[in-house]
Design an enzyme around this catalytic site. Sequence first.
Site: not given
Length: 908
Positions: A468, A682, A684-685, A687, A753-754, A759, A803
Amino acid sequence: MALDLDDLRLLEQFKAAVSNDTALSGWNSSNGACSFPGVDCNNGRVTSVSLISVRLNTDFSAVASTLLHLSSVEAITVRDANSSGLLRQVECGEKLSLLDLSGNYISGEVPAFINCSRLEYLDLSGNFVSGSIAVGVLLRCSSLSSLNLSGNHLVGAFPTDIAHLTPLNALNLSSNNFSGEIPGKAFVNLSKLRTLSLSFNYFNGTIPEAIIMLPELEILELSSNLLSGSIPATLCSSNTSSKLQVLYLQNNYLTGGTPEAISNCTGLVSLDLSLNFINGHIPSSIGMLTALRDLVLWQNALEGEIPESLSRMLALENLILDYNALAGSVPPSLANCTELKCMSLASNRLSGSLPTWFGQLVMLQILRLGNNSFTGPIPPDLGDCRSLLWLDLSGNQLNGQIPSELAKQSGMMTPLNFTRQFSYLRNDELRSNYECHGKGSLVDLTGIRHSDLSRMPSKDACNFTTVYLGTFHMINNYSMIFLDLSFNQLDSDIPKELGNMYYLMIMNLGYNNLSGVIPAALAGARLLAVLDLSHNVLEGPIPRSLESLSLSEINLSNNRLSWTIPQHGSLATFPSTAYENNYGLCGFPLLLCNQRVVNTQQPKSHKGQAALAGGIVAVFSLSLFVLLICVCQRKKPKAHNNANEALRLQGNLFSIWNFDGGDVYKQIVEATENFDEKYCIGTGGHGSVYEASLQTGEIFAVKKIRKTEDGSLKNEELFCREIEALVQIRHRNIVKLYGYCCTNQDKFLVYEYMDRGSLSIILMAKGSAVELDWNKRLDIAKDVVQALSYLHHDCSTPIVHRDITSNNVLIDMEFRACVSDFGLSKILSLDASSCTSRLAGTTGYLAPGEVAREIFVLFTVALQCLDPNPATRPTMQSAMQKLSAAPAAVGDFDYLHTDIMDTGTHVH
């Protein structure tokens, strides 16, 4: 007048002072007007309240209960005040005529309006109002002349109440989720309507003639819907001289031709019919629209020649006709249109020579003629276009020299101010083909959803990636930033003068017959990020001066270059494909040079070169216009190197010319309300990940690294490791890192950004798991494999992720999969001395070891039960026996070399 509130104390004083409609005693100044900010008083009575861009941070119902019960108030503006909560009903009082609550966080349904017979202006835009508009909630607003409900989450059919608001002159329902047909009968009595915007909804059916026939209509915006059928032939037939000024019908499914009646719209200033299925010729009568500034018809099925009559449009600024089947030459009479800023005729069937009169268009900023059949030389007169920003002549049959005069306009640029928005669709060369000429396309995005760009056949064929750009705002003394002359028959040397184009960012001269050496003077284009000289007959060495450039991409392949690849700067960080098929070229990342070259140049050993390449941080190795290293407190640029200050775009904050680390940091913190949990998508371990929707309309995923309580450096090591890995990577199946920020207070990374998340989240939800059918799952698996193959084999130094889990595979709206989270990754040296056998990764995703046989048995039985031939499937009794059998030692069963599809396999 704005009221700046850091807390609610001042508001509480205001509420107490105006309760029960009492006078504002104590706030009256000597002239009788109260001095309270944002409030106008008449004899001590509140007449208007204006709270703009404040931070109330409170439930709006508390504010509304105070403001809406003032019998003397005439206007209330609480705009961009960060207020949230429900607004169940509005009691307007005796005098309220203006109510503007736009840009807040008001939720719930459209409230019922009571005693609002004097209300003329109502704006609830830019909130979180949802649901359908209940029948009757607006009927008591009988004096309403302006209604704006845009930018909410409203659904359902077109609101029936609007048909009874006969005083309306402006109606804006855009950027919602309305659906169904637009009822023509709703507009029969709206004879005063001047502005109608229903864009960015899901209305279907045809365009009602009742709208077209509105006598006072000046602006009609129906873009980005699902409208079909043809444009009504009665367009502008209600008056001999129509008042219509803006007609936006782009991004629909309209068919048929452009009606001749459009010539009746003599007051038309902007016409956009792009991204439809309109066919036939451009009517010559369109030249009667002498006030027209924008003629935008790209991505249709138009044929025939460009009418000579367009030359009568002396006010024309934007002529955008790309992606049609137009033939013939560029009409010479267009030289009369001296106000032209953008002439974009790419991807048609145009032919003939390039006009020399282009040089007379001193206001021209964008010239796109790529993917046509133009012949002859490039006219040196193009150098007289002192405002030229973007020149794309790729994919033609041009021959002769590259005029050195193209660099003459450097430093001559006039002020730029585009009113339309453009998006750069970059050609993804990882999967390109020879039909996708050039580096990409510049597309007019005004009134078009980004997601609907997938409707462009050329976008799918070329696998374009959207970058963009936004609206251009520049000042004097600039030069071209995009030059694409690729896929022609040019056969000269490369003019050294091109190095004078200081602000040039993309130079693509590939697929020609250019000869001679690469000029060392090209390094003068200090902002060059992409350089493609591939598929020519260039000779000699790669100039060492190019080491000073911060290139994100280079392609010098398929030439006759020789000598050693320079090992400093970024040149040694690119893959071998950037230099292949140059039989005299050697050095990392190609094979080592022979002994004769070694004695002359004394190059470093292969091991030393590999270590050097691994140690260089390839800051610009991601896709174009993406700045990777985000400093949170930006130093002032030197006077002679102020590109970031000058090339100011209001689009992508991470574009090279728009980057301001402090501003990006501020906007991210504001967008997430200092990383409030409600924006967390979301955890995680090490952050949490937050969704950051910036003011530019862009959305990023921001991973904030958690501080360790014991002060250990483990999380910081993972933070640094992820940056070190991702700055070297550019692949469509690896999540893009746009930047990172490291301060004493915060450490975070900014990613692409997804939309669909990980999944694992998709698989855990029943609805989304069902949507993920076999073909999509297979494609996701292929995407992950492509990403890992790239990491292991195509990077200048191999990278092992270590990972790979369903949590670290992200999915976008088109089910493209991207590998993320490189905190445990390891960058290997080429001698493999950094290999390790230490286990790393998420428990449960590591190699089986001791349970490998049981897993293999389970899969074998499962596949046998799915055999297409029912006769060969095992009985359930047999299957149970196989699964219950005592496991043998792992060493006794070579499961890695067994065909598990062989139904004859016997497992005991």
